[in-house]
Design an enzyme around this catalytic site. Structure first.
Site, mmCIF file in Angstrom:
data_model
loop_
_atom_site.group_PDB
_atom_site.id
_atom_site.type_symbol
_atom_site.label_atom_id
_atom_site.label_comp_id
_atom_site.label_asym_id
_atom_site.label_seq_id
_atom_site.Cartn_x
_atom_site.Cartn_y
_atom_site.Cartn_z
ATOM 1 N N ASP A 17 43.303 14.368 31.119
ATOM 2 C CA ASP A 17 41.945 13.825 31.262
ATOM 3 C C ASP A 17 41.984 12.355 31.690
ATOM 4 O O ASP A 17 42.944 11.645 31.405
ATOM 5 C CB ASP A 17 41.205 13.982 29.920
ATOM 6 C CG ASP A 17 39.703 13.852 30.074
ATOM 7 O OD1 ASP A 17 39.196 13.948 31.208
ATOM 8 O OD2 ASP A 17 39.024 13.647 29.042
ATOM 9 N N HIS A 34 41.910 12.318 41.014
ATOM 10 C CA HIS A 34 42.551 13.638 40.923
ATOM 11 C C HIS A 34 43.824 13.653 41.774
ATOM 12 O O HIS A 34 44.850 14.205 41.383
ATOM 13 C CB HIS A 34 41.605 14.734 41.390
ATOM 14 C CG HIS A 34 40.373 14.865 40.547
ATOM 15 N ND1 HIS A 34 40.423 14.874 39.172
ATOM 16 C CD2 HIS A 34 39.055 14.982 40.873
ATOM 17 C CE1 HIS A 34 39.186 14.998 38.694
ATOM 18 N NE2 HIS A 34 38.340 15.049 39.702
ATOM 19 N N LEU A 128 62.119 26.017 32.938
ATOM 20 C CA LEU A 128 60.781 25.740 32.403
ATOM 21 C C LEU A 128 59.751 26.729 32.953
ATOM 22 O O LEU A 128 59.763 27.027 34.146
ATOM 23 C CB LEU A 128 60.368 24.314 32.815
ATOM 24 C CG LEU A 128 58.923 23.905 32.525
ATOM 25 C CD1 LEU A 128 58.735 23.626 31.034
ATOM 26 C CD2 LEU A 128 58.528 22.675 33.336
ATOM 27 N N GLU A 204 50.692 20.223 16.687
ATOM 28 C CA GLU A 204 50.602 18.794 16.391
ATOM 29 C C GLU A 204 49.805 18.149 17.518
ATOM 30 O O GLU A 204 50.041 18.432 18.695
ATOM 31 C CB GLU A 204 52.006 18.174 16.321
ATOM 32 C CG GLU A 204 52.841 18.687 15.175
ATOM 33 C CD GLU A 204 52.248 18.335 13.812
ATOM 34 O OE1 GLU A 204 51.679 17.238 13.681
ATOM 35 O OE2 GLU A 204 52.359 19.166 12.892
HETATM 36 C C1 IPE Z 1 38.927 18.905 29.956
HETATM 37 O O1 IPE Z 1 38.469 17.706 30.456
HETATM 38 C C2 IPE Z 1 39.282 19.829 31.092
HETATM 39 C C3 IPE Z 1 40.470 19.467 31.844
HETATM 40 C C4 IPE Z 1 41.263 18.472 31.599
HETATM 41 C C5 IPE Z 1 40.763 20.343 32.966
HETATM 42 P P1 IPE Z 1 36.921 17.435 30.684
HETATM 43 O O2 IPE Z 1 36.799 16.060 31.224
HETATM 44 O O3 IPE Z 1 36.339 18.525 31.511
HETATM 45 O O4 IPE Z 1 36.332 17.549 29.213
HETATM 46 P P2 IPE Z 1 35.067 16.866 28.557
HETATM 47 O O5 IPE Z 1 33.900 17.180 29.439
HETATM 48 O O6 IPE Z 1 35.346 15.401 28.497
HETATM 49 O O7 IPE Z 1 34.981 17.463 27.196
HETATM 50 C C1 IPE Z 2 40.464 15.354 34.296
HETATM 51 O O1 IPE Z 2 39.881 14.172 34.678
HETATM 52 C C2 IPE Z 2 40.614 16.321 35.445
HETATM 53 C C3 IPE Z 2 39.706 17.474 35.387
HETATM 54 C C4 IPE Z 2 38.865 17.739 34.436
HETATM 55 C C5 IPE Z 2 39.759 18.403 36.510
HETATM 56 P P1 IPE Z 2 38.304 13.967 34.684
HETATM 57 O O2 IPE Z 2 37.794 14.326 36.048
HETATM 58 O O3 IPE Z 2 37.674 14.710 33.584
HETATM 59 O O4 IPE Z 2 38.197 12.406 34.467
HETATM 60 P P2 IPE Z 2 37.150 11.638 33.549
HETATM 61 O O5 IPE Z 2 37.197 12.260 32.198
HETATM 62 O O6 IPE Z 2 35.820 11.795 34.203
HETATM 63 O O7 IPE Z 2 37.633 10.233 33.550
HETATM 64 MG MG MG Z 3 37.211 14.209 31.667
#
Ligand code: IPE
Ligand code: IPE
Ligand code: MG
Length: 243
Positions: A17, A34, A128, A204
Site C-alpha cells: 500500500d 504504481h 519460491l 504475525e
Molecule cells: C489494499 O489497499 C489493496 C491492495 C494493496 C491491493 P487499498 O489501498 O485498496 O486499501 P484501503 O482502501 O486503504 O483499505
Molecule cells: C496500493 O497503493 C496499490 C493498489 C491498491 C493497487 P494505493 O494505490 O492504494 O496507494 P494509496 O493508498 O492511495 O497511497
Molecule cells: Mg491504498
C-alpha cells in the site's frame, strides 16, 4: 543475514500500500506510484527467493479496487500485463513458480492472457512460489468456498459432517498453501482491507509507515528480523517460539 536465517517465515503475505501517496508527494499521477512499486515487487521477490521463503503472497488488486476511477483501473491492468511479460525470464532464472488467487475471470482479457502465459511458463519451477492476489477479496473467497462445498454436498460427494476447518481451508483459493506466518502492510494503515481473512488468524502482523515504492531489501530484512523475535503462542501458555 545469518541471524534471521533460523526463524525465516515460510509464508510472507504483503499488503502493498501507499503507491498513490508516494506519487502525490512527488507531484506525479497515481499511476506513477504504481509503476515505481513494480521495482519494489522485483526486489522483494528476489530477496524472498534467495532467503528460501517458500510462499510470498502479494496483494496487487482487491475486489474493491474496481471502484477506483476507470483510468486508474485500466492502467493497473496494463501494468500487470507489462510486469508479467517483462519479469518472466528473471522469475524463471530464480526458479520462481507463479500462482494467482482471486476472481481471475474478472481481469481484463489482456492481463488474463499474460497471467496464464506466465503461470504456464513457470509451472515446473521448484523455488519460491509467488502468489499474486488479483481481483481478490477475502469475503468473496469465503463465498466461493461455501458455494463449492454446497455443490459437493448436493452432488453427494461429501457429507455435512465432513465440514471442518480443514475442509474449508481446502476449498479456499489458497487450498494447497500453508497459512501466512507474517503479514506485512506498508504505508501505515492499521487494517487488513479484506485480505486473507481466514488464513491470517495466527499470522504475525508488521506495519511500517514506509510507502510501498520505498519498501526495499533493507526494510524487508527489518520486518523479517522483527518476526524472528516474536513469541508465537497459538493460544497456549508457553511460546512455541517458531513452528
Ligand atoms: C489494499 O489497499 C489493496 C491492495 C494493496 C491491493 P487499498 O489501498 O485498496 O486499501 P484501503 O482502501 O486503504 O483499505
Ligand atoms: C496500493 O497503493 C496499490 C493498489 C491498491 C493497487 P494505493 O494505490 O492504494 O496507494 P494509496 O493508498 O492511495 O497511497
Ligand atoms: Mg491504498
Amino acid at each position: 543475514m545469518t541471524h534471521i536465517a533460523k526463524n525465516i517465515p515460510r509464508h510472507v503475505a504483503i499488503i502493498m500500500d501507499g503507491n498513490g501517496r508516494w506519487a502525490r508527494q512527488r507531484g506525479l499521477p497515481r499511476i506513477g506510484g504504481h509503476r515505481a512499486g513494480m521495482a519494489s515487487v522485483r526486489e522483494i521477490v528476489q530477496v524472498s527467493s534467495k532467503l528460501g521463503i517458500e510462499y510470498l503472497t502479494l496483494y496487487a488488486f482487491s475486489s474493491e479496487n474496481w471502484l477506483r476511477p476507470r483510468i486508474e483501473v485500466d492502467a493497473l491492468m496494463r501494468l500487470l500485463g507489462f510486469y508479467l511479460q517483462k519479469e518472466i525470464a528473471e522469475l524463471d532464472r530464480n526458479n520462481v513458480r507463479l500462482v494467482a488467487i482471486g476472481r481471475l475471470h474478472e481481469l481484463t482479457a489482456g492481463a488474463r492472457r499474460q497471467l496464464d502465459k506466465a503461470i504456464a511458463a513457470l509451472r515446473n519451477n521448484t523455488g519460491l512460489t509467488l502468489v499474486l492476489a488479483l481481483s481478490y477479496g477475502g469475503r468473496a473467497e469465503i463465498v466461493d468456498a461455501v458455494r463449492e462445498i454446497a455443490r459437493e454436498i448436493k452432488a453427494g460427494q461429501i457429507d455435512i459432517a465432513d465440514i471442518d476447518e480443514k475442509c474449508i481451508s481446502d476449498h479456499l483459493y489458497t487450498a494447497k498453501m500453508m497459512d501466512p506466518d507474517l503479514l506485512i502492510r506498508t504505508s501505515g494503515e492499521l487494517r487488513v482491507s479484506n485480505f486473507l481473512l481466514w488464513q491470517i488468524s495466527y499470522a504475525e502482523i508488521y506495519v511500517t509507515d514506509t510507502l510501498w515504492p520505498d519498501f526495499r531489501k533493507a526494510e524487508f530484512l527489518k520486518a523479517l528480523e522483527d518476526y524472528g523475535k516474536r513469541n508465537r503462542r497459538f493460544g497456549r501458555v508457553h511460546s512455541t517460539r517458531h513452528k
